[in-house]
Design a protein around this motif. Sequence first.
Motif, PDB file in Angstrom:
ATOM      1  N   GLY A   2      -1.034  -4.883  -9.429  1.00  0.00           N
ATOM      2  CA  GLY A   2      -1.370  -5.562  -8.183  1.00  0.00           C
ATOM      3  C   GLY A   2      -0.923  -4.810  -6.950  1.00  0.00           C
ATOM      4  O   GLY A   2      -1.076  -5.285  -5.822  1.00  0.00           O
ATOM      5  N   LEU A   3      -0.384  -3.593  -7.140  1.00  0.00           N
ATOM      6  CA  LEU A   3       0.056  -2.762  -6.030  1.00  0.00           C
ATOM      7  C   LEU A   3      -1.055  -1.786  -5.663  1.00  0.00           C
ATOM      8  O   LEU A   3      -1.748  -1.267  -6.533  1.00  0.00           O
ATOM      9  N   SER A   4      -1.200  -1.520  -4.387  1.00  0.00           N
ATOM     10  CA  SER A   4      -2.196  -0.554  -3.926  1.00  0.00           C
ATOM     11  C   SER A   4      -1.552   0.829  -3.842  1.00  0.00           C
ATOM     12  O   SER A   4      -0.517   0.999  -3.200  1.00  0.00           O
ATOM     13  N   LEU A   5      -2.164   1.817  -4.516  1.00  0.00           N
ATOM     14  CA  LEU A   5      -1.639   3.180  -4.535  1.00  0.00           C
ATOM     15  C   LEU A   5      -2.677   4.117  -3.930  1.00  0.00           C
ATOM     16  O   LEU A   5      -3.788   4.242  -4.447  1.00  0.00           O
ATOM     17  N   ASP A   6      -2.322   4.762  -2.840  1.00  0.00           N
ATOM     18  CA  ASP A   6      -3.232   5.675  -2.151  1.00  0.00           C
ATOM     19  C   ASP A   6      -2.888   7.125  -2.501  1.00  0.00           C
ATOM     20  O   ASP A   6      -1.811   7.624  -2.143  1.00  0.00           O
ATOM     21  N   ALA A  65       0.862  -1.181   0.000  1.00  0.00           N
ATOM     22  CA  ALA A  65       0.000   0.000   0.000  1.00  0.00           C
ATOM     23  C   ALA A  65       0.897   1.228   0.000  1.00  0.00           C
ATOM     24  O   ALA A  65       1.437   1.624   1.027  1.00  0.00           O
ATOM     25  N   LEU A  66       1.087   1.808  -1.161  1.00  0.00           N
ATOM     26  CA  LEU A  66       2.023   2.919  -1.326  1.00  0.00           C
ATOM     27  C   LEU A  66       1.298   4.255  -1.315  1.00  0.00           C
ATOM     28  O   LEU A  66       0.290   4.440  -2.000  1.00  0.00           O
ATOM     29  N   THR A  67       1.819   5.193  -0.553  1.00  0.00           N
ATOM     30  CA  THR A  67       1.261   6.546  -0.520  1.00  0.00           C
ATOM     31  C   THR A  67       1.831   7.332  -1.699  1.00  0.00           C
ATOM     32  O   THR A  67       3.043   7.487  -1.825  1.00  0.00           O
ATOM     33  N   PHE A  68       0.943   7.822  -2.562  1.00  0.00           N
ATOM     34  CA  PHE A  68       1.326   8.534  -3.777  1.00  0.00           C
ATOM     35  C   PHE A  68       0.981  10.007  -3.582  1.00  0.00           C
ATOM     36  O   PHE A  68      -0.170  10.424  -3.678  1.00  0.00           O
ATOM     37  N   GLY A  69       1.990  10.824  -3.273  1.00  0.00           N
ATOM     38  CA  GLY A  69       1.780  12.238  -2.994  1.00  0.00           C
ATOM     39  C   GLY A  69       1.919  13.096  -4.242  1.00  0.00           C
ATOM     40  O   GLY A  69       2.877  12.952  -4.985  1.00  0.00           O
ATOM     41  N   VAL A  70       0.964  13.999  -4.441  1.00  0.00           N
ATOM     42  CA  VAL A  70       0.968  14.895  -5.603  1.00  0.00           C
ATOM     43  C   VAL A  70       1.018  16.337  -5.124  1.00  0.00           C
ATOM     44  O   VAL A  70       0.197  16.756  -4.299  1.00  0.00           O
ATOM     45  N   PRO A  78      13.492   5.843  -0.425  1.00  0.00           N
ATOM     46  CA  PRO A  78      14.405   4.694  -0.341  1.00  0.00           C
ATOM     47  C   PRO A  78      13.781   3.416   0.220  1.00  0.00           C
ATOM     48  O   PRO A  78      14.281   2.317  -0.048  1.00  0.00           O
ATOM     49  N   ARG A  79      12.691   3.552   0.983  1.00  0.00           N
ATOM     50  CA  ARG A  79      12.069   2.341   1.548  1.00  0.00           C
ATOM     51  C   ARG A  79      11.313   1.518   0.507  1.00  0.00           C
ATOM     52  O   ARG A  79      10.940   0.366   0.778  1.00  0.00           O
ATOM     53  N   VAL A  80      11.060   2.080  -0.662  1.00  0.00           N
ATOM     54  CA  VAL A  80      10.337   1.365  -1.713  1.00  0.00           C
ATOM     55  C   VAL A  80      11.337   0.505  -2.490  1.00  0.00           C
ATOM     56  O   VAL A  80      12.384   0.986  -2.927  1.00  0.00           O
ATOM     57  N   SER A  81      10.995  -0.768  -2.685  1.00  0.00           N
ATOM     58  CA  SER A  81      11.934  -1.701  -3.318  1.00  0.00           C
ATOM     59  C   SER A  81      12.079  -1.442  -4.814  1.00  0.00           C
ATOM     60  O   SER A  81      11.155  -0.932  -5.459  1.00  0.00           O
ATOM     61  N   GLN A  82      13.223  -1.825  -5.355  1.00  0.00           N
ATOM     62  CA  GLN A  82      13.476  -1.675  -6.784  1.00  0.00           C
ATOM     63  C   GLN A  82      12.492  -2.472  -7.647  1.00  0.00           C
ATOM     64  O   GLN A  82      12.028  -1.953  -8.666  1.00  0.00           O
ATOM     65  N   PRO A  83      12.133  -3.708  -7.273  1.00  0.00           N
ATOM     66  CA  PRO A  83      11.133  -4.428  -8.076  1.00  0.00           C
ATOM     67  C   PRO A  83       9.789  -3.693  -8.134  1.00  0.00           C
ATOM     68  O   PRO A  83       9.118  -3.687  -9.164  1.00  0.00           O
ATOM     69  N   THR A  84       9.402  -3.065  -7.017  1.00  0.00           N
ATOM     70  CA  THR A  84       8.155  -2.296  -6.998  1.00  0.00           C
ATOM     71  C   THR A  84       8.245  -1.098  -7.923  1.00  0.00           C
ATOM     72  O   THR A  84       7.320  -0.811  -8.699  1.00  0.00           O
ATOM     73  N   ASP A 105       5.541   7.593  -0.217  1.00  0.00           N
ATOM     74  CA  ASP A 105       6.347   6.529  -0.818  1.00  0.00           C
ATOM     75  C   ASP A 105       6.742   6.906  -2.237  1.00  0.00           C
ATOM     76  O   ASP A 105       7.886   6.723  -2.648  1.00  0.00           O
ATOM     77  N   ILE A 106       5.760   7.404  -2.991  1.00  0.00           N
ATOM     78  CA  ILE A 106       5.981   7.911  -4.341  1.00  0.00           C
ATOM     79  C   ILE A 106       5.503   9.356  -4.349  1.00  0.00           C
ATOM     80  O   ILE A 106       4.458   9.661  -3.770  1.00  0.00           O
ATOM     81  N   ALA A 107       6.234  10.235  -4.997  1.00  0.00           N
ATOM     82  CA  ALA A 107       5.840  11.641  -5.003  1.00  0.00           C
ATOM     83  C   ALA A 107       6.008  12.261  -6.382  1.00  0.00           C
ATOM     84  O   ALA A 107       7.008  12.007  -7.068  1.00  0.00           O
ATOM     85  N   TYR A 108       4.997  13.043  -6.767  1.00  0.00           N
ATOM     86  CA  TYR A 108       5.058  13.847  -7.992  1.00  0.00           C
ATOM     87  C   TYR A 108       5.397  15.252  -7.541  1.00  0.00           C
ATOM     88  O   TYR A 108       4.593  15.924  -6.884  1.00  0.00           O
ATOM     89  N   VAL A 109       6.611  15.707  -7.857  1.00  0.00           N
ATOM     90  CA  VAL A 109       7.150  16.925  -7.261  1.00  0.00           C
ATOM     91  C   VAL A 109       7.790  17.828  -8.305  1.00  0.00           C
ATOM     92  O   VAL A 109       8.271  17.357  -9.342  1.00  0.00           O
ATOM     93  N   ASN A 110       7.807  19.128  -7.999  1.00  0.00           N
ATOM     94  CA  ASN A 110       8.472  20.038  -8.931  1.00  0.00           C
ATOM     95  C   ASN A 110       9.988  19.874  -8.841  1.00  0.00           C
ATOM     96  O   ASN A 110      10.496  19.233  -7.919  1.00  0.00           O
ATOM     97  N   PRO A 111      10.723  20.410  -9.814  1.00  0.00           N
ATOM     98  CA  PRO A 111      12.176  20.155  -9.862  1.00  0.00           C
ATOM     99  C   PRO A 111      12.944  20.539  -8.602  1.00  0.00           C
ATOM    100  O   PRO A 111      13.819  19.781  -8.161  1.00  0.00           O
ATOM    101  N   LEU A 112      12.622  21.694  -8.010  1.00  0.00           N
ATOM    102  CA  LEU A 112      13.344  22.088  -6.798  1.00  0.00           C
ATOM    103  C   LEU A 112      12.975  21.212  -5.613  1.00  0.00           C
ATOM    104  O   LEU A 112      13.829  20.864  -4.794  1.00  0.00           O
ATOM    105  N   HIS A 113      11.691  20.858  -5.502  1.00  0.00           N
ATOM    106  CA  HIS A 113      11.295  19.911  -4.458  1.00  0.00           C
ATOM    107  C   HIS A 113      12.088  18.613  -4.602  1.00  0.00           C
ATOM    108  O   HIS A 113      12.568  18.050  -3.618  1.00  0.00           O
TER     109      HIS A 113
END
Length: 281
Positions: free
Chosen positions: A63-67, A33-38, A223-229, A87-95
């Motif tokens: 098959g991954l859960s994205l919140d 269950a990955l937190t996807f921040g925008v 960094p806590r998110v695995s490379q296969p994910t 866990d995953i973030a959509y961020v501007n270049p400076l962020h």
Amino acid sequence: MGGTFTTFRLFPVVVWCVVAVVFQAQGVLAQHALTFGVVPQQSAVELAAQWAPLLKAISDKTGLSLDFETAPDIPTFEKRLTEGRYDIAYVNPLHYIEAHEAVGYNAFAREARSLIQGIIVVPQNSSLKTIKELNGLNVAFPSPGAFAATVLPLAILRKEGVHVTPAYVGSHDSVYLAVSKGFFPAGGGIRRTFEKNPASVRDTLRILWETPKYTPHALAFHPRVSQPTVAKLLKALVALHDTPEGRLLLERLHFKGFQPATDADWNDVRSLGLSLPHDAH
């Protein structure tokens, strides 16, 4: 008799083992269950309408859960990002550059065939013709840390000897609405959010000026998110453009698609020597 006794003694052990396996499986599922921040360039309602269907499609594919998550404003998003909340973030270049250094976020994707460009908008009937005429005026911007809509325009204006007083109104949409309503003579944004604005607002404005173009927002993983994910996510994002359903989801974002990215892609932004003005929050 002995066999029966053994069976009854083993039964609780077997049950315990089954329960343990179930809970272990649930733990493994929870890890997905990955937190996807925008970054909140627009209202949470608008962002959810654009991103949630895409995230559901990616979840169904991988098959991954994205919140989906965002924040009430850009400074709050920045704080949560530097705390490693997403866990995953959509961020501007400076962020991205700052989060990479401070937290270890790593870019893995970006919008395909696209560069980011800041704009200054004015009312359609404004007498302003050049950025020189902004000197001494109050100008609306989304947030101190909005790269293309705030930091980049202000840096170039200062370099050109144009001094404005920035007023931070919270989001790109708020900038366009405030300028449209006549609360400010001009405001900063980017082309993509400007073009996504309702015609009732967009048609009352015109673009006075545009900045040079740079590498756009990053999709980065903690960094806590695995490379296969990460590999699964990247494959599914890049493949969106290959189907009519995927292209429809991309159109909601005004994206052409996604492409792989690496940290070095943002060296053009690093070369500007800009930083997030945290003291301005």
